[in-house]
Design a protein around this motif. Structure first.
Motif, short mmCIF file in Angstrom:
data_model
loop_
_atom_site.label_atom_id
_atom_site.label_comp_id
_atom_site.label_asym_id
_atom_site.label_seq_id
_atom_site.Cartn_x
_atom_site.Cartn_y
_atom_site.Cartn_z
N GLY A 122 0.78 -1.22 0.00
CA GLY A 122 0.00 0.00 0.00
C GLY A 122 0.82 1.27 0.00
N ARG A 124 1.96 4.91 -0.51
CA ARG A 124 1.08 6.06 -0.66
C ARG A 124 1.82 7.35 -1.01
NH1 ARG A 124 -4.06 6.83 1.97
NH2 ARG A 124 -4.70 9.01 1.92
N SER A 143 4.36 3.33 3.11
CA SER A 143 3.40 2.29 2.77
C SER A 143 2.38 2.17 3.90
CB SER A 143 4.11 0.95 2.56
OG SER A 143 5.02 1.04 1.47
N ASP A 145 -0.52 0.24 4.30
CA ASP A 145 -1.20 -0.98 4.74
C ASP A 145 -0.43 -1.74 5.81
OD1 ASP A 145 -3.10 -0.29 2.93
OD2 ASP A 145 -2.67 -1.91 1.50
N ALA A 452 0.46 0.66 -5.58
CA ALA A 452 -0.07 -0.38 -4.70
C ALA A 452 -0.72 -1.46 -5.55
CB ALA A 452 -1.09 0.21 -3.73
N SER A 460 3.55 -4.49 -4.78
CA SER A 460 3.51 -3.09 -4.39
C SER A 460 4.94 -2.56 -4.31
CB SER A 460 2.85 -2.95 -3.02
OG SER A 460 1.47 -3.26 -3.09
#
Length: 471
Positions: A122, A124, A143, A145, A452, A460
């Motif tokens: 994830g 970002r 990241s 997540d 992601a 990712s």
């Protein structure tokens, strides 16, 4: 925070040759200086001194290299791009890659994705800077997540040396700056489900000290760095996270200002700029008074508010302007070369980027919208093709790629050219942010994209798009 884990050679050779293009539509309806080629506040910086863009020495837009290392003051408005070396000065229009390329038209064969690096899940946000002082730009990836920050250290072979930091809360944004003035880049992190701003002081070798936290009133979604009270120390301004934590009466819609003390720590936050759900904020001297002004998004109302800085960390006299639907990111840049800062927003629900050209006195014209890919989350501004005009790169979360809009030089842009971040049609990456630099040393700017994985075999991580000679 857990101990960092060295993970060399995690580069994944994603040899991605499958590209899509959309030559389609025309109009449809972080500006805080430069650190040796790093990216701050969403603006890709040039290749000049350790800290560029402060004080009267560069207040009218000299090149990044003309400013010696040291503390950055309030700075000036900046000028137009010079020799593609990167315009410095607070609120400068944008900063280039430091390379020299021949002017040309950006087409679907101008860039190709060549290699990817796996990070946490994830990813970002991205930041660029030389954190290990080896003369090479390194990548920092937040990241969400798995609450991870990955530091990808670059050497002659690429970003093969990676150090991961696991945080107690999920990071939403990262920014690099020398916050304690020891000549080493430090890392500031906004946590989307923690009421604090986290600072990891750089050790100078690519590693960071344990987290120092500055308590916040609530969780934050993004941050920008700049000297908002003109004391020579850098401060943090954060956007409140409206998606994760429930609002608190009387404070949920406020932007928070954390004044820095010059040691890498921040004071208790001050609440400013009340509004609605705010996914992004930006800083720039819009009215040329030597004080940083603030732009904050109002996502549900589809507007951006501009507040003028008082020079003491407070802001006043809000003016509100319409954007596209559900704006996700805002930044300042001088897109038409007139010395006035313009506003850009990535409008995620209307699949557009809005351009609000700056007028005298800190006012802005009505927006002009340009079509992007689906759900743009971030905009990078830089000269990609060497014509000395700023171009735009949008990271599009819902159509697996990025859109590049070539600047004409007068604040208008050609129709988008789309580049896919997917190796094959079964992959579904979700690009969330981008950063620009000359990664392969050929003198042409390339760009990196945080992606992601949604499905398929693509991990990712970060994907590098390389400028190719046919440009």
């Amino acid at each position: 925070m857990s101990e960092p884990k060295n993970r060399p050679n995690r580069a994944q050779a994603w040899l991605l040759l499958w590209l899509t293009t959309g030559l389609g539509c025309g109009p449809t309806d972080n500006v805080v200086g430069a650190i040796r080629g790093g990216q701050l506040a969403g603006v890709t910086a040039g290749g000049g001194g350790e800290v560029a863009g402060g004080g009267s020495g560069n207040s009218q837009g000299g090149t990044a290299g003309s400013v010696p290392p040291g503390r950055s003051g309030a700075g000036g408005v900046g000028g137009s791009l010079q020799a593609n070396a990167g315009a410095a000065g607070l609120g400068g229009p944008f900063a280039g890659s430091g390379g020299v390329v021949s002017p040309g038209t950006i087409t679907d064969s101008s860039f190709r994705p060549v290699i990817g690096y796996t990070t946490g899940t994830g990813p970002r946000a991205l930041a660029l800077g030389d954190v290990d002082a080896n003369g090479q730009l390194d990548l920092v990836v937040a990241s969400t997540d798995d609450a991870n920050v990955s530091v990808l250290l670059r050497d002659a072979e690429g970003f093969g040396n990676q150090v991961d930091y696991t945080l107690a809360a999920r990071p939403g944004w990262v920014a690099l700056h020398d916050l304690n003035y020891d000549g080493t880049l430090d890392l500031a992190v906004a946590s989307i489900d923690s009421s604090s701003v986290k600072v990891l002081l750089g050790m100078g070798d690519g590693t960071f000290a344990p987290v120092v936290e500055s308590p916040s009133t609530r969780s934050v979604l993004s941050l920008v760095l700049g000297d908002v009270n003109n004391d020579g120390n850098w401060d943090a301004v954060t956007a409140p996270n409206g998606d994760i934590s429930p609002p608190r009466p009387g404070e949920s819609s406020f932007v928070s200002v954390f004044l820095g003390d010059g040691s890498g720590k921040f004071d208790e936050p001050q609440l400013v700029a009340e509004g609605e759900e705010c996914p992004s904020v930006a800083l720039g001297d819009a009215n040329h008074d030597g004080k940083l002004d603030l732009a904050r998004l109002n996502a549900k109302r589809a507007t951006v508010s501009v507040l003028f800085g008082n020079g003491d960390g407070t802001f006043a006299d809000s003016q509100e302007y319409a954007t596209g639907a559900a704006p996700a990111f805002v930044t300042f840049a001088d897109l038409d070369g007139d010395g006035e800062l313009d506003l850009l927003t990535a409008d995620s629900a209307s699949n557009e980027v809005s351009i609000l050209l700056g007028l005298s006195g800190g006012a802005f014209a009505e927006r002009v919208a340009y079509r992007t890919g689906a759900s743009p989350q971030h905009v990078s501004v830089t000269d990609l093709n060497g014509d000395h005009h700023p171009d735009l790169i949008t990271a599009n979360a819902s159509d697996f790629g990025v859109s590049v809009l070539q600047g004409i030089g007068d604040g208008t842009f050609a129709g988008k050219v789309d580049f896919s971040a997917a190796a094959n049609p079964s992959d579904q990456p979700a690009p969330r942010a981008s950063a620009v630099a000359d990664f392969d040393g050929d003198g042409r700017p390339d760009f990196a994209v945080a992606t992601a994985r949604q499905s398929g075999g693509l991990p990712s991580g970060v994907l590098i798009f390389e400028a190719i000679s046919s440009q």
